[in-house]
Design a protein around this motif. Structure first.
Motif, PDB file in Angstrom:
ATOM      1  N   LYS A 159       0.830  -1.204   0.000  1.00  0.00           N
ATOM      2  CA  LYS A 159       0.000   0.000   0.000  1.00  0.00           C
ATOM      3  C   LYS A 159       0.863   1.252   0.000  1.00  0.00           C
ATOM      4  O   LYS A 159       0.557   2.235  -0.698  1.00  0.00           O
ATOM      5  N   GLU A 164      -2.604  -1.516  -5.449  1.00  0.00           N
ATOM      6  CA  GLU A 164      -3.933  -1.926  -4.999  1.00  0.00           C
ATOM      7  C   GLU A 164      -3.763  -3.310  -4.391  1.00  0.00           C
ATOM      8  O   GLU A 164      -3.323  -4.237  -5.069  1.00  0.00           O
ATOM      9  N   GLN A 179      -6.940  -5.392   6.776  1.00  0.00           N
ATOM     10  CA  GLN A 179      -7.599  -4.173   6.322  1.00  0.00           C
ATOM     11  C   GLN A 179      -7.053  -2.960   7.064  1.00  0.00           C
ATOM     12  O   GLN A 179      -6.871  -1.883   6.481  1.00  0.00           O
ATOM     13  N   ASP A 184      -7.046  -3.218   0.280  1.00  0.00           N
ATOM     14  CA  ASP A 184      -8.207  -2.670  -0.431  1.00  0.00           C
ATOM     15  C   ASP A 184      -9.315  -3.696  -0.601  1.00  0.00           C
ATOM     16  O   ASP A 184     -10.497  -3.342  -0.649  1.00  0.00           O
TER      17      ASP A 184
END
Length: 320
Positions: A159, A164, A179, A184
């Motif tokens: 990230k 992505e 998360q 994502d």
């Protein structure tokens, strides 16, 4: 001094009183504060790791501690200096004699727990994604085992690089941790079809795989043309066999990667990586996720957290 040793392969560690080490040429003695546990420690206990020390031996691949003695020929490190080290063995003890070459100075801002959780997990993911796979902003990164020690850092670094990130882990609780590190998209390996979900998102450009087995096979079939796959461990217990025709049709690249091997073949790769990672840590861009900290006498319980996959991120043993 006290040390947690492997006295018989496949058996729990034994807490033993052994002689305190002295520094040989090119070595330092370190008073160990913390030891970071790794999946490789479980393989060493079973006798299935790449390196097989002679019994009995002290377990523990990475540590944070303070230098108490400097051996002949060592000028870079000083007594009283706080360091982290990838030593391979000997970290689950009150003191360890290790090569000065595997020690790195750590910033004052980094806690003992974070320092013991830093080198292998972040180093593995950073070298794999940046140096080996050349992950680029905007690409789609698929991380298998995304809640584990290395997997979680791959999510975080992917990230940060600008990818992505698709995280695969077992159960809602572990996916929530992934998360929180920036994933994502989330895939539950217990209930979801990895191949179908990844393909519905457009396919993967880079696959980061410490798991192997069926998950690797699913990821292979969900790759975009010219994707890069990085097998770096086989936590499933199954080493996947790769059909060359799939590589040919999609122009795929499979990249073998063993972080520890660079300590011998090209250590500058690791030192350059650690310099970048330390800068990011001080700037607050990355932060190790340590789910459990246990004392030395409970090292077997700490290892069980890895063995049963109850931990997320890193498990650290504090040497009391």
């Amino acid at each position: 001094m006290r040390a947690m040793q492997v006295t018989e392969l496949g058996q729990p560690l034994a807490l033993r009183d052994i002689a305190k080490p002295v520094a040989g040429g090119g070595q330092v003695v370190v008073k160990v504060h913390t030891c970071g546990l790794n999946f490789g420690d479980l393989l060493i206990i079973k006798g299935t790791y790449q390196e097989k020390p002679q019994l009995p031996f002290t377990l523990g691949m990475e540590l944070c501690g303070t230098v108490t003695e400097v051996g002949e020929g060592v000028s870079r490190l000083k007594v009283g200096q706080r360091i982290a080290a990838y030593c391979g063995f000997d970290a689950l003890a009150e003191y360890a004699a290790i090569s000065a070459d595997v020690c790195v100075a750590i910033p004052d801002e980094m806690s003992d727990e974070h320092a013991a959780a830093f080198l292998i997990a972040y180093g593995t993911s950073h070298v794999a994604l940046d140096y080996k796979a050349h992950l680029k902003p905007g690409e789609r990164l698929l991380v298998l085992g995304a809640s584990g020690g290395v997997g979680l850092t791959a999510v975080e670094l992917g990230k940060l690089i600008g990818a992505e990130v698709i995280a695969v882990a077992r159960g809602a609780e572990k996916l929530a941790v992934a998360q929180s590190m920036g994933a994502d998209h989330l895939i539950d390996s217990d209930t979801d079809d990895i191949r179908a979900v990844v393909k519905s998102l457009g396919g993967a450009d880079v696959v980061y795989d410490p798991i192997g087995g069926a998950q690797f096979k699913a990821a292979l079939r969900a790759c975009r043309p010219e994707a890069r796959l990085i097998p770096l461990g086989f936590a499933s217990g199954e080493v996947p066999q790769i059909p060359a025709n799939h590589l040919l049709v999609k122009n795929l690249t499979v990249i073998g990667f063993y972080w520890g091997g660079y300590t011998r073949v090209n250590p500058k790769v690791l030192t350059d990586s650690f310099e970048v990672l330390t800068k990011w840590y001080v700037e607050g861009k990355i932060k190790p996720h340590v789910s459990n900290v246990l004392p030395l006498a409970q090292a077997n319980e700490a290892l069980d957290l890895l063995r049963t996959r109850k931990a997320t991120g890193k498990v650290v043993v504090r040497i009391e």
